[in-house]
Every structure is written in C-alpha cells, then in structure tokens.
Enzyme design. Structure first.
Site, PDB file in Angstrom:
ATOM      1  CB  SER A  25      -0.876   0.026   1.251  1.00  0.00           C
ATOM      2  OG  SER A  25      -0.086   0.280   2.402  1.00  0.00           O
ATOM      3  CG  ASP A  26       1.223   5.927  -1.326  1.00  0.00           C
ATOM      4  OD1 ASP A  26       2.142   6.117  -0.484  1.00  0.00           O
ATOM      5  OD2 ASP A  26       1.033   6.687  -2.292  1.00  0.00           O
ATOM      6  CD1 TRP A  27       4.602   5.701   5.063  1.00  0.00           C
ATOM      7  CD2 TRP A  27       4.608   4.438   3.216  1.00  0.00           C
ATOM      8  NE1 TRP A  27       5.758   4.929   5.062  1.00  0.00           N
ATOM      9  CE2 TRP A  27       5.785   4.153   3.953  1.00  0.00           C
ATOM     10  CE3 TRP A  27       4.392   3.743   2.026  1.00  0.00           C
ATOM     11  CZ2 TRP A  27       6.732   3.214   3.530  1.00  0.00           C
ATOM     12  CZ3 TRP A  27       5.341   2.817   1.602  1.00  0.00           C
ATOM     13  CH2 TRP A  27       6.483   2.564   2.347  1.00  0.00           C
ATOM     14  N   GLY A  28      -0.630   4.538   4.343  1.00  0.00           N
ATOM     15  CA  GLY A  28      -1.971   4.836   4.822  1.00  0.00           C
ATOM     16  C   GLY A  28      -3.074   4.560   3.816  1.00  0.00           C
TER      17      GLY A  28
END
Ligand SMILES: *[C@@H]1O[C@H](CO)[C@@H](O)[C@H](O)[C@H]1NC(C)=O
Ligand SMILES: *[C@@H]1O[C@H](CO)[C@@H](O)[C@H](O)[C@H]1NC(C)=O
Ligand SMILES: *[C@@H]1O[C@H](CO)[C@@H](O)[C@H](O)[C@H]1NC(C)=O
Ligand SMILES: *[C@@H]1O[C@H](CO)[C@@H](O)[C@H](O)[C@H]1NC(C)=O
Ligand SMILES: *[C@@H]1O[C@H](CO)[C@@H](O)[C@H](O)[C@H]1NC(C)=O
Ligand SMILES: *[C@@H]1O[C@H](CO)[C@@H](O)[C@H](O)[C@H]1NC(C)=O
Length: 741
Positions: free
Chosen positions: A252-255
């Site tokens: 995932s991208d961060w968050g």
C-alpha cells in the site's frame, strides 16, 4: 472462498512457469523455489510480520519486521524516484520528467543503475520508485516525478529504470497503481476509467515494469470506480496479477489500506507503514490478520501466497546474502548520518550528462545559440541563483527559491550541492574573457532593465513549481493553480525584452507553462527548456548555451497556448464526500487530444531543436503483425506472441548541418479510423549521434502489442485488420517519412 480470481491466483506461480521463459520473468522461478523452502519453516505470526509494516519508528521511511529463524532481516523501504530521500552523502538525480526528455534508453538505464548503487549503499532494500503515473492533467502536482504524458515513453522509462535499479540488487517499486492523477482529494476521490483507457494508457508502464521483473507495485490513495485502489479486485488481481502475471508483491501507499479481508482478497500483500496510529500496533494486518485467518475470513493459503511473493522478491534480488546495513536515519531529516557512508561515486558526471541531454531548445532565431564571441552577458531572475538559505532551504523542497532542480514532496532527495546557472555561466564566460553581470531578483524590474541594457545577450530565468499535496506553496496545494510562470515570470521576461534585443529565456519548470505573453516578442531570440535537471543544473544549461553540447532533448508533453486546450484538468473543489473524476477524455490525453481535436499547440509533444539539421530518407517496412490471435487469461498481456518483434522499420538520418549531434527520430502509429484511436501514437524512438555530413541507418522494431488495441468485449489485445499507418518524424507533428502496414 468463492472468489474465482483467488482460485486462479493460488495456482498462478505454476501457470507462470509455462510462460516465463522469454519475457524477463524467468528469474522468479528459482526465487520462488527458495521462498517456498523458507515459508515451510514459518508460523502464521512470522508470515504476518513479513507483511505488516513496523509503523514508522525505525530508521527508514518504512520498515518490516525480521524473522530470525530464516535470517530474514525485514525490509528498509525508502523514497524516492530520484534518489535516496532524507539521507546525506547521496546524489540528487534529475527527476523522471527530464529523463523522459532525453528520449535515450541508455541514459534512462544508467540513471537507474546509479540510483540503485546509492540505495544499496545506504542499505535500502526497497526503493519507492519509479513513479509512472501519466501527466493526464497538465497542472497535476506530481507529474514531474513521472515520465510525462505518453504511455509508451513512460513505459520505456519505467522499464529501463526498474532494470537499472534492480541490476544493483535493489527492489524497485512501480507506483502509484493506478489513476493517481491529481493531488487534490487524492484520498477522497474516485478515478472513473473505462477498460480500454486503463489498458492502453494508465496500466501500460506497469506492464512494462512487470516485464522488467519489478519486485513491488504500490497501490495508490485514490479509488477506481468507487473502490479503493488497495482493495480493487479488478485492478490488483484482474489486471496486475492475472493479465500481467505479476509475481512480486503489492504494497500500500502510506496509509492507503482501508480494510483487512476485502483488501487481502482483492490482492493487497503488504500494508505500509503498518500501524494505523503511529507508535501503536493497531493495524489492518498484524493481529487483525491473524484473527481473520483464525475465523476463516482469510484462507491461510492466501497468507502463504502473500509471504511467498515477498520472500521471492528478496531472494530474486539476492538480498539474502551480503546486503549492506542501513546507514542513515530518515527521521533525523537533514542531520548528518551516523556512519556517513558516501554513495555518490562519480554519479555527478551522469547527472550532468542527463541534464544537458534533457535540455530542450524551443526557439533559436538566426542561430543566436550557441554563444559566439560575447563581450557581455546579463543574467536576470531568482531562478539563476542560489536559494537564500541553501539548496535544502525548505523541508522536502517545499518552496521555490533559486534555481529549480526538482519539485517538492516525498519524491525528493537532499541536495549534496546545487550548481547555480549564475556560477556556472560566470566561470565558463571567464574562459572567454566575457563579462557577466546579474540581478537575481524577480521583482526588481528596474535592476532587470539595468542589467539587460547594452549587453550582448540578456538571459532571463523563470520557474514554475509543484509537488505532493500538503501545505500550500505560494498558494498552490500540490497541484499548480494554473500554467503560469511563478513570481510574475511573464512580467520579468517582458521587462527584459523591452531592454535587450537578444533576450534568451531559460525555463526551469515541473511541466508546461503558457508562454504566449512573450513567445513571439521580436526580442525573445531563444528559449531553452531546462526542466528539472537535479544537482548539476547550472553546469547542464551552461554546456548547452556555450555549445559544449548540441541540444537533443524533446518535450515529453505538449506546451499548449492555453490550459483549456488540454483534454483534462485538475478538479479543485467538491461538494461530495468522494469526488468523482470521470476520465471522459479516454485515451485522448495531451498530444493525442490536440491532434484529434485539431488544436494548434505552441510546442508539440516530441519537439526540440538542434544546432544542426537532419534529413530523413529511405523508409522501408518489412514483416507483418497479422495472423494468429493473442491469448487471454493469466499472463496473456505479457505473452511473447504479443511482444516479440514482428515488424522492422528502416530509414536513414543524415546530418545536413555543420555540427555533430544527436537526432531523436520518433515512430508514430496510426490505427484505422474504425478503432477510434488518436491520429498518431508514439510507438518507437531512438537517439542517434551523427557527424556533420554523415548518415546513420536507424532500425526500429514493432511488436504486435505496439500495433494492437485493447478489445473490451473479447478482453484481449487485437491488431486491426485494416491498414495501419507508420510515420517517422522529428516530433509528433514534424513527420518526415510515411508508410503503412
Ligand atoms: C470501471 O468502469 C468502467 C465502465 O463501466 C469499466 O470499463 C472498467 O473496466 C471499470 N474498471 C474497474 C477497475 O472496475
Ligand atoms: C507491538 O508489538 C510488538 C511485537 O509483538 C511488541 O514487542 C511491542 O511491545 C508492541 N508495542 C505496543 C505499543 O504495543
Ligand atoms: C474475522 O476477523 C476479522 C479481523 O479481526 C474481522 O474483521 C472479521 O469481521 C471477522 N469475521 C468473522 C466472520 O468473524
Ligand atoms: C556526509 O554528510 C555530512 C553532512 O552533510 C558531511 O558533514 C560529511 O562530510 C559527509 N561525509 C562524506 C564521507 O562525504
Ligand atoms: C527590443 O530591444 C531594443 C533594445 O535593444 C528596444 O529598443 C526595443 O524597443 C525592443 N523592442 C520591443 C518590441 O520591445
Ligand atoms: C544516449 O546518450 C549517450 C550520452 O550522451 C550517447 O552516447 C548515446 O549515443 C545516446 N543514444 C543512445 C541510443 O544511447
């Protein structure tokens, strides 16, 4: 589970063995065997640790946990697409937008290799790049992190960069998957994209990354058709893992993770940074994933598949032996590193090479460039000088002061130094006894006039900046508010042009700016597009101005006469919780739209002048894409049948001028009208060096894939039966030779 894709995915590694021989994916096979062996020794909790980020408490921008029983150290994951972020003793490479401008695969590859050496030297397992979103909307903030507006050019940039990074044993991350095409509402918008456009444009650079054997793909913040990118079964399982046969892992991208079971069953493998609240163990993975397995909502076989993908990537890159330890602390920002390992090597040589090869000469009346026997040079504009508090004045470069070598946000690196144009030009001019005077203010118009007056040449530097969303930079929230030069750059140019009959404009910009206010001014004799050249900015532009390098850069986007001439725009406001962004322009972005709609650009995609001239002749086309049919199903989009060369195009480029230089011949394909395709689509290019009076034979090859369109009904690539046009040009509108298939 009743999910049919999941059933396909469980047997995917076996299916892929059948098709992996000639498409660059063979190295996965041995890695999977080792990973399978390691996996058999792991408990569920170990597997889950491999898949769950540690939550931002460690030295890298992200870390995963070690599993000592198999000597798995956990990963250090670090930004950015242009170098090692938040570290010292590293290089600040030119961003991808300038690498695209070179239209030179050798330089694309060499930059990947040099960056790979730096990531490895710093102990980074996973480099968070390359970034390959397309410049759909010209003002979108992160366009400069990618390779411009064309899917083919972006795909070549992605392929060479991934190959270069991974040649050093670093895992590359293709991002952001997919349709993350503006910063406003990036976490609360849905990109609504039709299937053909998804295949022919936005996922194409990811397909090329898979062909390069990319270890990781990062899913993006946005939704696609109202489903988050990190839990989108159609894009992650359907397109990436089944059609493209991707054998690495999706992080995932961060968050950007929004659930446990739906995300995992839709194809997400690793969640970053891991914790939902910094400093806690609350996560969509971690103990939540263990419970989801225990209560049967996630089958353990799927966790095995996830862990296998991660371990296989680690083995594939050879990171299981002799990998350097992490020797920087990205949470300590620009403070000196603990160990101060210097990984820069001689990369500044390559950075300068890319800087000059990416410089695009847009206007050059009566060959005023390169400089000839000047007595005096006036330099005007803040963009020619140094930032008041040095090149790293703003955290993550969130500001525009002095020469602009990169945009802002997480896609940056700390400059080891930044060569300014005023310093480089002054040093070079001294060799000729030329006097340089300057006014490095954008607002002091009286000083600009004084410096411009009575000089042999007045150089005026203007900029336009953008970046990743967050705070405002001069009123711009990541995305630019418009396509105007910053700091009233148009006024500055007009002022200089009023006082100098030889005004040369140098532009350092993240993407197109509208130049209509002054482009036809009779005193503006030349325009040099320097883009974002990285740490060697001043040296690169000096090499071009003084003729040490004959410019060969080409625009990787269109410079229109008005922002409204472009097919798509950033959407800046919304009244709904989730902003719907219809990609109603379909496959017609940038030059594809200008061509189809008959809109004259100021400077077209692929355009750039040289200090010499080239003639094209002798087109011959052999081979045929016809007969047979592309397969469907797992791995079909990377099938060799689709990608092996079947058509060969020959022609000759002759240097008809006085100076040696590189020409950038471009091949455009025109599919029949029945396909509703753009008039011309880039499908080939080269960068050829030719001495004056000399000729160079050029060969470009086309695969069926290059000539195909995505058939939405059949769910396969199809080569149209009717006549296909082949054009060879010096730009997308300067066609020199034509033929057909
Ligand atoms: C989004 O919807 C369009 C239109 O129905 C469809 O063509 C496309 O395949 C969908 N994409 C995804 C990822 O669901
Ligand atoms: C998080 O989990 C790790 C491993 O189980 C444990 O050592 C640590 O104390 C936990 N941290 C918190 C804040 O609960
Ligand atoms: C199983 O556990 C997961 C994670 O705790 C939870 O989200 C899910 O609702 C549970 N499902 C059932 C059927 O209990
Ligand atoms: C590493 O960076 C620090 C801080 O910028 C600097 O003081 C040091 O000299 C550098 N070390 C090397 C080996 O270049
Ligand atoms: C061009 O520059 C000269 C000064 O060399 C000036 O006299 C003239 O007015 C300028 N032309 C325009 C259109 O501003
Ligand atoms: C690419 O750039 C390099 C360095 O300027 C040059 O030597 C080479 O001829 C160019 N073209 C190709 C195809 O490598």
């Amino acid at each position: 589970m009743s999910n049919p894709l999941l059933l396909v995915l469980r047997s995917l590694p076996i299916l892929l063995l059948l098709i992996s021989s000639s498409n660059g994916q063979a190295s996965w096979t041995a890695a999977y065997a080792k990973a399978q062996q390691a996996l058999s020794q792991l408990e569920l909790a170990d597997k889950v640790n491999i898949l769950t980020g540690q939550g931002g408490s460690s030295r890298c921008i992200g870390n995963t946990s070690p599993v000592p029983s198999i000597n798995f150290p956990g990963f250090c994951l670090e930004d950015s697409p242009l170098g090692v972020r938040l570290a010292t003793n590293v290089s600040a490479f030119p961003p991808a937008i300038n690498v695209a401008s070179t239209f030179n695969r050798t330089l694309m590859r060499q930059r990947g290799e040099a960056m790979g050496a730096e990531f490895r030297g710093k102990g980074v397992n996973v480099a968070l790049g390359p970034m390959m979103n397309l410049a759909r909307a010209p003002a979108a903030g992160r366009n400069w992190e990618g390779f411009g507006a064309d899917p083919f050019l972006s795909g070549e940039g992605a392929f060479e960069t991934v190959t270069g990074l991974q040649s050093q044993g670093v895992q590359a991350t293709a991002k952001h998957f997919v349709n993350n095409e503006q910063e406003h509402f990036r976490t609360t918008s849905s990109s609504d994209v039709d299937d053909r456009t998804q295949h022919e444009l936005y996922t194409l650079p990811f397909l090329r990354s898979v062909q390069a054997g990319v270890a990781a793909v990062m899913c993006s913040y946005n939704q696609i058709n109202s489903t988050y990118a990190c839990e989108n079964d159609k894009t992650l399982n359907g397109i990436l893992k089944v059609e493209f046969g991707f054998q690495g892992y999706v992080m995932s991208d961060w968050g950007a993770t929004h659930s446990t079971t739906p995300a995992i069953l839709s194809g997400l493998d690793v969640t970053m940074p891991g914790s939902l609240v910094p400093g806690t163990n609350s996560s969509f993975f971690g103990t939540a994933l263990i419970s989801a397995v225990q209560n049967g909502s996630v089958p353990e076989s799927r966790v095995d598949d996830m862990a296998l993908r991660v371990l296989a990537a680690w083995y594939k890159l050879g990171q299981d032996s002799g990998y350097p330890p992490v020797n920087f602390d990205s949470h300590n920002n620009n403070a000196p590193d603990d160990e101060q390992v210097n990984v820069q090597g001689d990369h500044k040589v390559l950075i300068r090479e890319i800087g000059k090869a990416s410089t695009v000469l847009l206007k050059n009346v009566n060959n005023v460039l390169p400089f000839k026997q000047l007595k005096t040079i006036g330099i005007i504009g803040n963009g020619a000088g140094a930032a008041a508090r040095g090149p790293n004045e703003f955290p993550d470069r969130q500001g525009d002061d002095g020469v602009l070598g990169m945009g802002w946000g997480s896609g940056t690196a700390t400059y080891p130094y930044l060569v300014t144009p005023v310093d480089a030009i002054t040093a070079r001019a001294a060799e000729d006894g030329t006097t340089v005077s300057s006014s490095l203010s954008d607002t002091d118009l009286a000083a600009a006039a004084a410096v411009a007056s009575d000089k042999d040449v007045a150089l005026v530097f203007i900029t336009a900046d953008s970046g990743e969303g967050g705070g405002l930079v001069e009123g711009n929230a990541g995305d630019r508010n418009d396509l105007q030069a910053w700091h009233n750059g148009d006024t500055l140019v007009q002022q200089v042009a009023q006082f100098s009959a030889n005004t040369i404009v140098v532009v350092n910009s993240v993407g197109p700016i509208v130049v209509e206010a002054w482009i036809e001014h009779p005193n503006v004799t030349a325009v040099v597009w320097s883009g974002l050249p990285g740490q060697e900015a001043g040296n690169a532009v000096t090499d071009v101005l003084f003729g040490a390098y004959n410019p060969s850069g080409r625009l990787p986007f269109t410079i229109g006469k008005s922002i409204t001439d472009y097919a798509a725009q950033v959407i800046y406001t919304t009244t709904t919780p989730i902003l719907q962004i219809p990609y109603s322009e379909g496959i017609f972005i940038d030059y594809r739209h200008f061509d189809a709609a008959g809109i004259a650009p100021r400077f077209e995609f692929g355009f750039g002048l040289s200090y010499t001239t080239f003639a094209y002749s002798g087109l011959s086309i052999s081979g045929s894409p016809r007969g047979g049919q592309a397969p469907t199903g797992p791995g079909s989009s990377v099938d060799p049948w689709l990608h092996d060369p079947v058509v060969t195009v020959h022609f000759t480029v002759k240097n008809t001028g006085q100076v040696a230089g590189h020409e950038i011949p471009q091949l455009y394909v025109s599919l029949p009208a029945s396909t509703n395709s753009p008039p011309r689509m880039l499908k080939g290019f080269d960068s050829v060096f030719v001495a004056p009076g000399g000729s160079q034979a050029v060969t470009l090859q086309l695969s069926r894939f290059d000539l195909a369109m995505w058939d939405v009904v059949e769910q396969r690539w199809q080569v149209p039966d009717e006549k296909i046009g082949i054009s060879i040009g010096a730009s997308s509108r300067d066609i020199r030779l034509s033929g057909s298939l």
